[in-house]
Each structure stands twice: as C-alpha cells, then as structure tokens.
Design an enzyme around this catalytic site. Structure first.
Site, PDB file in Angstrom:
ATOM      1  N   LYS A 157     128.731 -11.664  46.233  1.00  0.00           N
ATOM      2  CA  LYS A 157     128.576 -10.213  46.078  1.00  0.00           C
ATOM      3  C   LYS A 157     129.949  -9.543  46.151  1.00  0.00           C
ATOM      4  O   LYS A 157     130.890 -10.086  46.756  1.00  0.00           O
ATOM      5  CB  LYS A 157     127.610  -9.649  47.126  1.00  0.00           C
ATOM      6  CG  LYS A 157     128.148  -9.619  48.520  1.00  0.00           C
ATOM      7  CD  LYS A 157     127.257  -8.832  49.475  1.00  0.00           C
ATOM      8  CE  LYS A 157     127.975  -8.818  50.816  1.00  0.00           C
ATOM      9  NZ  LYS A 157     127.276  -8.327  51.927  1.00  0.00           N
TER      10      LYS A 157
ATOM     11  N   LYS B 118     134.097  -5.851  50.613  1.00  0.00           N
ATOM     12  CA  LYS B 118     135.372  -5.312  51.080  1.00  0.00           C
ATOM     13  C   LYS B 118     136.316  -6.438  51.496  1.00  0.00           C
ATOM     14  O   LYS B 118     137.528  -6.260  51.509  1.00  0.00           O
ATOM     15  CB  LYS B 118     135.141  -4.404  52.301  1.00  0.00           C
ATOM     16  CG  LYS B 118     134.458  -3.097  51.959  1.00  0.00           C
ATOM     17  CD  LYS B 118     134.080  -2.319  53.221  1.00  0.00           C
ATOM     18  CE  LYS B 118     133.304  -1.066  52.863  1.00  0.00           C
ATOM     19  NZ  LYS B 118     132.551  -0.491  53.981  1.00  0.00           N
TER      20      LYS B 118
ATOM     21  N   LYS C  59     129.607 -13.991  58.707  1.00  0.00           N
ATOM     22  CA  LYS C  59     130.834 -13.392  59.238  1.00  0.00           C
ATOM     23  C   LYS C  59     131.460 -14.243  60.343  1.00  0.00           C
ATOM     24  O   LYS C  59     132.664 -14.134  60.592  1.00  0.00           O
ATOM     25  CB  LYS C  59     130.556 -11.979  59.772  1.00  0.00           C
ATOM     26  CG  LYS C  59     130.350 -10.969  58.668  1.00  0.00           C
ATOM     27  CD  LYS C  59     130.490  -9.543  59.163  1.00  0.00           C
ATOM     28  CE  LYS C  59     130.406  -8.557  58.001  1.00  0.00           C
ATOM     29  NZ  LYS C  59     130.440  -7.171  58.445  1.00  0.00           N
TER      30      LYS C  59
END
Ligand code: TYM
Length: 344
Positions: A207, A210, A114
């Site tokens: 994966k 969102k 992230k």
C-alpha cells in the site's frame, strides 16, 4: 433506541499526507459532511506512539488540520480539533485497556507489521495499546459511522468488540444507571469508493504509505505539479493497453491501482474510466491521469499553504472544535465513570 447518526474519523500528524490519505479518508470526510454531523480529529496522541520531534509534531498537527479544511471540511459546521486537547480520549482509553484482551491486541496485523524485525526494547507500549485509544476516540462520541481506508478495517472490528464487551460486562450497571443497554454503538466502518486501498506507484503489492523509503512510491498532498507528473509518468505498469471492462483488471495490480486513482479523483467508477480509456495505452492514460491529479491536488496544496501561513487561525478553529468536542466527550465520560463504579 437507535443511536443518533454521527461520523468520527482521524488522521495522524506524522510524516507528510499522501494520496492514499486523501482518497481513502480526507476526500470521504468532505462527502460525509453533506449528510451527517461529523467530528474530524488530528490524532496527535497516536502520532507519538513512534517518536516525533516536538517542533515537527506541532507543524504537522497544523498542516493536517489545514489540509482537512483546504480539502473542503467546514470547521464551523463540523468539529475539527487535535486529540490531545480533549483529555477524555486518554481517560476512556485507559478504561478500554482494561476491557480489551491481550489476545485481541496481539492479533492486530498493523502492530505485527510495525514491530516486525524490531527488538521489543525499541517498540513503545503505546504502539501496542494504540487500537484501544482508537476505539476510545470513536466511542467517546458514540460515533455510528467511521470513514477510513481499508487498512483500518481490523482496528474498527476491534472497536466493535470493545463496545460489545463493555456493554456486556457492565450490562447490570448500565441498566441501574437508567441508560440504554447498547450504551456504546456497534460502529459501522465506511470503507467505500474506488480507492479504499491506494497502492505504491513502484510496487502495487504494497500500500502507499508514509514510511515507504522510495519517494517515487507516493504522491504527497503538498507535491507541486512537476513532482506529481514525474511520479505518475514513472509509475510501474505492464505493457498491455487498458482493458475496456473491470474484469480485465484482474491480475493487473498496477493497472487496477492507477485506474482506481483516476476514478476516485474524478468522482466516477473504474467501469466509467475504462469505458473511456479501454484499448488505449499508457502513453495516453498516464498524461491524462497526471493532468487530472494536478488539477485536483494543486488547489488543495495552495490552500493548505495559505492556511498554515497563519497558524493562529488554525489554532483558533481547533480550540473552538475542541471545546465543542469536550462537551460531548465529558457527557459520555460522566456516564462511563458511574457505570464502572468510580466516585466523582
Ligand atoms: P493514518 O493516519 O495512518 O491514515 C489516515 C487515513 O488514511 C487512510 N489511508 C489510506 N487509504 C487508502 N489507501 C492508502 N494507501 C491509505 N493509507 C492511509 C487510513 O485508512 C486512514 O483512514 N489509526 C488511524 C487514525 C485514527 C483513527 C481514529 C481513524 C486514530 N483514531 C478513529 C478513524 C477513527 C491511522 O493511523 O490512520
């Protein structure tokens, strides 16, 4: 004495829920309530580790709580609540910030992903400390089982490390308080079933998430029948027909993903799906998968919409859940305060 079996899990109210959240987590929450006492949280404090527009956060908290219930979680039999309402989460997280080591946190791959390529000025301290709050969520309730998708595995290993270090660092004090030596349980991750890691429909090496910029990469829980069918029909595949056995999925990530989704949606195994579809092409499989996904997801989306239309009723069951959660949480925190040496 072994710990009383108790399930805890949570989902962030940030962005829209997708098929990975449903198959990897929420559907499993529903299964576990048959056999366990369960606490399911909407982790709003985790969500703000990345800026959330306040009105959008409020909407999203209610939508996630509604989606739990629409999927089959019973908020009377279990506890369903939003994290920020039970202040002890933040309190225990602080204690754990002082138990966890910098080196452990620096190894968290989700944080590395992230924050990759971002200037440190643009990453919140909360994002770095986040796994310590997650450990607090779980251990506040002395939860023994945590159903999650595969991407949360490392955070659960960290939770075990924090529990073990706390039990060890404070062993003498725990004994002096007359408490069990394994004060915090060493929690078991429950990562099982055919869809622990649902992959992007556009790139099966990533994966489903969102944050993917491609809309077609994920199916949203609130998508309508048309959107679901289109996304499945446009999903990337290879030219081969489906194999008859699981071994034939090796090296075929797209096929493995779609077969796993089919198996999870129909409560069966990949082997059983392949026994039915082995030898058939995508022209046969994709429409069958689209029909199945619509049949399973559309009623959940409809029920979620019905529930969010009455926000007061969602707030009421979350308030009731939070009151029951706080009772358990305060009992643990009282013990923790005296173990650590706080007064009052
Ligand atoms: P979150 O909100 O990112 O995801 C919620 C749940 O969905 C699962 N999941 C997936 N499963 C399969 N395939 C995917 N593509 C996929 N994407 C997401 C996640 O594994 C998760 O189970 N840190 C957690 C929230 C959390 C939590 C907790 C979980 C906070 N405290 C305590 C368990 C216990 C998170 O960000 O999940």
């Amino acid at each position: 004495m072994p710990h009383h079996p108790r399930v805890f899990s949570g989902t962030q109210p940030s962005g829209d829920l997708h098929l990975g959240n449903y198959l990897g987590a929420i559907k499993r929450y529903v299964e576990m309530q048959k056999t366990h006492e369960c606490i399911y949280c909407v982790v709003d404090m985790h969500a703000i580790t990345v800026w959330q527009e306040p009105d959008e956060l409020r909407r999203s908290i209610r939508e996630v709580a509604a989606a739990y219930v629409a999927s089959g979680v019973d908020p009377k039999k279990n506890i369903v609540f939003n994290q920020s309402r039970v202040r002890q989460h933040a309190e225990l997280a602080w204690v754990f910030n002082c138990v966890a080591r910098m080196g452990w946190m620096e190894r968290m791959t989700q944080f590395k992903d992230k924050s990759a390529g971002k200037n440190a000025e643009n990453i919140s301290l909360g994002l770095f400390a986040y796994p310590s709050l997650m450990a607090a969520d779980i251990l506040l309730y002395k939860a023994t089982h945590v159903p999650v998708g595969d991407d949360q595995k490392q955070h659960l290993e960290l939770t075990r490390d924090i529990a073990a270090k706390f039990n060890n660092d404070y062993a003498r004090s725990i004994a002096e308080q007359g408490l069990e030596a394994d004060f915090f349980p060493i929690t078991d991750p429950v990562i099982a079933g055919p869809a622990t890691r649902v992959m992007s429909l556009k790139d099966a090496s990533k994966k489903m998430s969102k944050s993917d910029t491609s809309e077609g990469a994920r199916i949203l829980l609130m998508d309508d029948a048309d959107q679901i069918s289109k996304k499945i029909k446009r999903a990337t595949t290879d030219p081969e027909p489906l194999p008859s056995e699981e071994k034939g999925l090796e090296g075929r990530a797209e096929a493995a993903n779609l077969v796993g989704i089919y198996a999870a949606l129909s409560d069966t195994t990949k082997a059983a799906v392949l026994a039915e579809f082995g030898g058939k092409g995508w022209g046969a499989f994709k429409p069958a998968l689209a029909d199945l996904a619509v049949a399973k997801l559309a009623p959940i989306a409809d029920e979620t919409r019905r529930l969010v239309a009455d926000p007061a009723s969602i707030d009421a069951f979350m308030a009731d859940g939070a009151a029951r959660a706080a009772e358990i949480a305060e009992k643990t925190m009282k013990e923790v305060r005296s173990i650590v040496g706080f007064i009052g």
